[in-house]
Write a protein that holds these residues in place. Structure first.
Motif, PDB file in Angstrom:
ATOM      1  N   MET A 152       0.834  -1.212   0.000  1.00  0.00           N
ATOM      2  CA  MET A 152       0.000   0.000   0.000  1.00  0.00           C
ATOM      3  C   MET A 152       0.858   1.246   0.000  1.00  0.00           C
ATOM      4  N   GLN A 153       1.872   1.164   0.960  1.00  0.00           N
ATOM      5  CA  GLN A 153       2.743   2.332   1.105  1.00  0.00           C
ATOM      6  C   GLN A 153       3.543   2.563  -0.189  1.00  0.00           C
ATOM      7  N   ASN A 154       4.010   1.437  -0.785  1.00  0.00           N
ATOM      8  CA  ASN A 154       4.770   1.536  -2.030  1.00  0.00           C
ATOM      9  C   ASN A 154       3.931   2.132  -3.156  1.00  0.00           C
ATOM     10  N   ARG A 155       2.679   1.714  -3.203  1.00  0.00           N
ATOM     11  CA  ARG A 155       1.795   2.201  -4.277  1.00  0.00           C
ATOM     12  C   ARG A 155       1.568   3.718  -4.146  1.00  0.00           C
ATOM     13  N   SER A 156       1.317   4.190  -2.850  1.00  0.00           N
ATOM     14  CA  SER A 156       1.065   5.635  -2.676  1.00  0.00           C
ATOM     15  C   SER A 156       2.329   6.464  -2.946  1.00  0.00           C
ATOM     16  N   THR A 157       3.497   5.901  -2.596  1.00  0.00           N
ATOM     17  CA  THR A 157       4.763   6.614  -2.892  1.00  0.00           C
ATOM     18  C   THR A 157       4.948   6.748  -4.395  1.00  0.00           C
ATOM     19  N   LYS A 158       4.662   5.627  -5.114  1.00  0.00           N
ATOM     20  CA  LYS A 158       4.797   5.634  -6.577  1.00  0.00           C
ATOM     21  C   LYS A 158       3.851   6.652  -7.223  1.00  0.00           C
ATOM     22  N   LYS A 159       2.617   6.720  -6.608  1.00  0.00           N
ATOM     23  CA  LYS A 159       1.648   7.665  -7.147  1.00  0.00           C
ATOM     24  C   LYS A 159       2.127   9.113  -6.959  1.00  0.00           C
ATOM     25  N   TRP A 160       2.684   9.384  -5.781  1.00  0.00           N
ATOM     26  CA  TRP A 160       3.186  10.733  -5.467  1.00  0.00           C
ATOM     27  C   TRP A 160       4.337  11.093  -6.415  1.00  0.00           C
ATOM     28  N   LEU A 161       5.189  10.085  -6.710  1.00  0.00           N
ATOM     29  CA  LEU A 161       6.293  10.318  -7.649  1.00  0.00           C
ATOM     30  C   LEU A 161       5.771  10.667  -9.046  1.00  0.00           C
ATOM     31  N   ASP A 162       4.686   9.951  -9.445  1.00  0.00           N
ATOM     32  CA  ASP A 162       4.078  10.236 -10.751  1.00  0.00           C
ATOM     33  C   ASP A 162       3.585  11.671 -10.816  1.00  0.00           C
ATOM     34  N   ILE A 163       2.945  12.108  -9.708  1.00  0.00           N
ATOM     35  CA  ILE A 163       2.425  13.488  -9.655  1.00  0.00           C
ATOM     36  C   ILE A 163       3.573  14.486  -9.772  1.00  0.00           C
ATOM     37  N   GLN A 164       4.674  14.168  -9.046  1.00  0.00           N
ATOM     38  CA  GLN A 164       5.832  15.063  -9.092  1.00  0.00           C
ATOM     39  C   GLN A 164       6.379  15.183 -10.530  1.00  0.00           C
ATOM     40  N   ILE A 165       6.429  14.028 -11.209  1.00  0.00           N
ATOM     41  CA  ILE A 165       6.938  14.039 -12.598  1.00  0.00           C
ATOM     42  C   ILE A 165       6.036  14.871 -13.502  1.00  0.00           C
ATOM     43  N   VAL A 166       4.714  14.692 -13.292  1.00  0.00           N
ATOM     44  CA  VAL A 166       3.758  15.467 -14.106  1.00  0.00           C
ATOM     45  C   VAL A 166       3.924  16.954 -13.852  1.00  0.00           C
ATOM     46  N   ILE A 167       4.062  17.338 -12.544  1.00  0.00           N
ATOM     47  CA  ILE A 167       4.230  18.768 -12.201  1.00  0.00           C
ATOM     48  C   ILE A 167       5.517  19.314 -12.841  1.00  0.00           C
ATOM     49  N   ALA A 168       6.578  18.519 -12.713  1.00  0.00           N
ATOM     50  CA  ALA A 168       7.862  18.970 -13.292  1.00  0.00           C
ATOM     51  C   ALA A 168       7.761  19.136 -14.800  1.00  0.00           C
ATOM     52  N   THR A 169       7.092  18.160 -15.438  1.00  0.00           N
ATOM     53  CA  THR A 169       6.943  18.225 -16.903  1.00  0.00           C
ATOM     54  C   THR A 169       6.158  19.461 -17.317  1.00  0.00           C
ATOM     55  N   LEU A 170       5.033  19.689 -16.558  1.00  0.00           N
ATOM     56  CA  LEU A 170       4.208  20.864 -16.879  1.00  0.00           C
ATOM     57  C   LEU A 170       5.002  22.157 -16.689  1.00  0.00           C
ATOM     58  N   ALA A 171       5.756  22.190 -15.585  1.00  0.00           N
ATOM     59  CA  ALA A 171       6.541  23.402 -15.315  1.00  0.00           C
ATOM     60  C   ALA A 171       7.551  23.659 -16.427  1.00  0.00           C
ATOM     61  N   MET A 172       8.246  22.604 -16.844  1.00  0.00           N
ATOM     62  CA  MET A 172       9.241  22.758 -17.912  1.00  0.00           C
ATOM     63  C   MET A 172       8.585  23.184 -19.221  1.00  0.00           C
ATOM     64  N   THR A 173       7.447  22.566 -19.499  1.00  0.00           N
ATOM     65  CA  THR A 173       6.717  22.922 -20.728  1.00  0.00           C
ATOM     66  C   THR A 173       6.307  24.393 -20.706  1.00  0.00           C
ATOM     67  N   PHE A 174       5.834  24.831 -19.527  1.00  0.00           N
ATOM     68  CA  PHE A 174       5.390  26.216 -19.366  1.00  0.00           C
ATOM     69  C   PHE A 174       6.562  27.193 -19.579  1.00  0.00           C
ATOM     70  N   VAL A 175       7.686  26.829 -18.952  1.00  0.00           N
ATOM     71  CA  VAL A 175       8.874  27.684 -19.085  1.00  0.00           C
ATOM     72  C   VAL A 175       9.310  27.765 -20.556  1.00  0.00           C
ATOM     73  N   LEU A 176       9.344  26.624 -21.216  1.00  0.00           N
ATOM     74  CA  LEU A 176       9.761  26.608 -22.628  1.00  0.00           C
ATOM     75  C   LEU A 176       8.800  27.395 -23.516  1.00  0.00           C
ATOM     76  N   ALA A 177       7.493  27.252 -23.167  1.00  0.00           N
ATOM     77  CA  ALA A 177       6.497  27.985 -23.963  1.00  0.00           C
ATOM     78  C   ALA A 177       6.695  29.486 -23.826  1.00  0.00           C
ATOM     79  N   LEU A 178       6.897  29.931 -22.569  1.00  0.00           N
ATOM     80  CA  LEU A 178       7.133  31.364 -22.345  1.00  0.00           C
ATOM     81  C   LEU A 178       8.405  31.827 -23.050  1.00  0.00           C
ATOM     82  N   TRP A 179       9.441  30.984 -22.898  1.00  0.00           N
ATOM     83  CA  TRP A 179      10.737  31.300 -23.541  1.00  0.00           C
ATOM     84  C   TRP A 179      10.530  31.503 -25.042  1.00  0.00           C
TER      85      TRP A 179
END
Lengths: 93, 306
Positions: free
Chosen positions: A1-28
Motif C-alpha cells: 500500500m505504502q509503495n503504491r502511494s509513494t509511486k503515485k506521489w512520484l508520478d504526480i511530481q513528474i507530471v508537475i515537473a513536466t508541466l513546469a518545464m513545458t510552461f517555461v519553454l512555452a514562455l521562452w
C-alpha cells in the motif's frame, strides 16, 4: 500500500515537473519570437542615410537579443574613400 | 543629417546640414526661399529683377538692395584681383554670342553671326554712392553675374546655416562648406569627369571653404555653324578659346573658387597654373581639351587616398 502511494506521489511530481518545464519553454519561445521581430526591425532600418556617405566609419546599430537570430559575422569594410555627398561640375540645369 | 535637393537659378541645388535638431531642419528648409529672393535680385533672365532694372537704367542713379550692393562690391574686388579677366560686364558679349535667354530655352542652333563686342567697359567705370547705396552705369555697361551669383548665394546660405551645425550648399556645382561633418574629418566631393559624365575624375576631401568648376563642356550651342559657349574672355569680347575643358578650384570660399575657376579657364593651362601656384590658398585640377589632366602642387592635400 505504502509503495503504491509513494509511486503515485512520484508520478504526480513528474507530471508537475513536466508541466513546469513545458510552461517555461512555452514562455521562452513566446518572448524569443517577439525578440526576433524586434531584431528584424533593427536590421531593416536603412544603414546608410542619403547624405551620410561621409561617415563610413559609423557602425550600424545592432542589438543581440535572447532567442533572436545568431549574430552574423560582419565582413570588414574595404572601401576607404567615402561616396561623395555631391559633385562639382560646370553649371548645368 | 538633413539633405534638401531643389532647383533654382537654372540649376540643381543641394543643401545639407549635419544636425537633426528642429531649428536646423527649419533652417535648411528655408534655403530654397533664400535662393528665390536672391534670384529675383540677381537674375538677368527675369525682366523685373533688380539687375534687369539696373541694366535698363541708362545712366540714371538707382538705389539698390543690400544683396545687389554686396554682390556688386564683391564682383568689383574680383575684377581688380584678376585684372579684368573675370568681370560681370559681359552681358552684351554673351547676347552677341547667342546666349540671350535662359539655357533651358536656348535653341541648339542659331543662324545669326557672332559680333565681337570691342573694348567692353569695366565694372570700375560704374558710379557708386555708399552712403545711399546707389549705383549708376554708363550706357554701354550691362551686367550678367552668371556663375558668380551662384557662388555668392552658396556662400551666403552656408553662412546662415552655420550656427545650426556643419553645412554644405551646392549651387549648380559651386559648393560652400562651413566645417567638417560630425562623424568625419572632411566632406567627400566628387569632381565630374567631363569625358565620362557618369563617373568622377577624383574624390576630394574638403573640411571647409569653397569648390567650383568652370567649364565649356556643357553650356554649348551652335551659332552660324560654330560651337559657342558661355565663358566670355572680356579682353577679346568673344567666347574664350582656351586649351582647358574644365577647371576645378578649391579656395577659402565659394566666390573665390568660382572666380579662380573662371580665371584659369579663360587664361589657359600655362598662365592658369602659374597663377594658381602663386596663391597658397588655392588648389586646382585642369582637364584639357586633349583629355590630359593637370593638378596644381597643393591638390594632393585634398584627394582621398586609399
Amino acid at each position: 500500500m505504502q509503495n503504491r502511494s509513494t509511486k503515485k506521489w512520484l508520478d504526480i511530481q513528474i507530471v508537475i515537473a513536466t508541466l513546469a518545464m513545458t510552461f517555461v519553454l512555452a514562455l521562452w519561445n513566446l518572448f524569443a519570437r517577439e525578440s526576433r521581430s524586434v531584431a528584424s526591425v533593427v536590421v531593416v532600418e536603412p544603414l546608410v542615410q542619403p547624405a551620410s556617405a561621409v561617415n563610413s566609419s559609423a557602425q550600424p546599430q545592432t542589438r543581440i537579443l535572447l532567442g533572436g537570430p545568431a549574430p552574423q559575422a560582419q565582413s570588414p569594410s574595404v572601401v576607404s574613400i567615402p561616396a561623395p555627398v555631391t559633385t562639382t561640375r560646370s553649371s548645368r540645369p | 543629417m538633413k539633405r534638401l535637393d531643389f532647383h533654382a537659378m537654372g540649376s540643381r541645388m543641394l543643401a545639407v546640414i549635419d544636425s537633426d535638431v528642429p531649428s536646423a531642419i527649419f533652417a535648411v528648409e528655408s534655403v530654397p526661399a533664400w535662393f528665390e529672393e536672391w534670384e529675383q535680385v540677381l537674375s538677368r533672365f527675369r525682366f523685373d529683377s533688380e539687375l534687369s532694372l539696373l541694366n535698363r537704367s541708362h545712366g540714371r542713379p538707382m538705389p539698390v538692395s543690400e544683396t545687389l550692393w554686396d554682390v556688386f562690391q564683391v564682383a568689383l574686388g574680383m575684377e581688380n584681383e584678376t585684372a579684368g579677366v573675370v568681370t560681370p560686364v559681359i552681358l552684351d558679349a554673351l547676347v552677341q554670342a547667342g546666349y540671350d535667354r535662359s539655357f533651358d530655352m536656348l535653341p541648339v542652333d542659331t543662324v545669326s553671326a557672332a559680333t565681337r563686342v570691342l573694348e567692353p567697359p569695366l565694372l570700375a567705370m560704374a558710379g557708386q554712392d555708399p552712403t545711399t547705396r546707389t549705383l549708376w552705369f554708363p550706357d554701354d555697361l550691362h551686367l550678367d553675374f552668371g556663375g558668380f551669383s551662384k557662388g555668392w548665394a552658396a556662400q551666403q546660405a552656408v553662412y546662415r546655416l552655420m550656427p545650426h551645425g556643419p553645412a554644405l550648399v551646392d549651387a549648380g556645382g559651386d559648393i560652400a562648406i562651413s566645417g567638417p561633418p560630425c562623424a568625419s574629418t572632411a566632406w567627400s566631393i566628387g569632381v565630374l569627369d567631363p569625358f565620362h559624365p557618369e563617373s568622377n575624375l577624383e574624390t576630394l576631401r574638403v573640411e571647409r571653404g569653397g569648390i567650383a568648376t568652370s567649364g565649356v563642356d556643357y553650356h554649348r550651342w551652335k551659332q552660324d555653324g560654330h560651337w559657342n559657349h558661355h565663358i566670355i574672355d572680356p579682353r577679346i569680347g568673344l567666347p574664350a578659346s582656351s586649351d582647358i575643358l574644365t577647371a576645378t578650384i578649391i579656395a577659402p570660399d565659394a566666390v573665390r573658387a568660382e572666380v579662380a575657376a573662371k580665371y584659369v579657364l579663360i587664361s589657359g593651362s600655362k598662365t592658369g597654373l602659374d597663377w594658381l601656384e602663386a596663391d597658397s590658398l588655392l588648389a586646382g585640377i585642369m582637364v584639357l581639351q586633349t583629355g590630359e589632366s593637370i593638378y596644381s602642387r597643393r591638390m594632393p592635400e585634398y584627394l582621398w587616398s586609399e
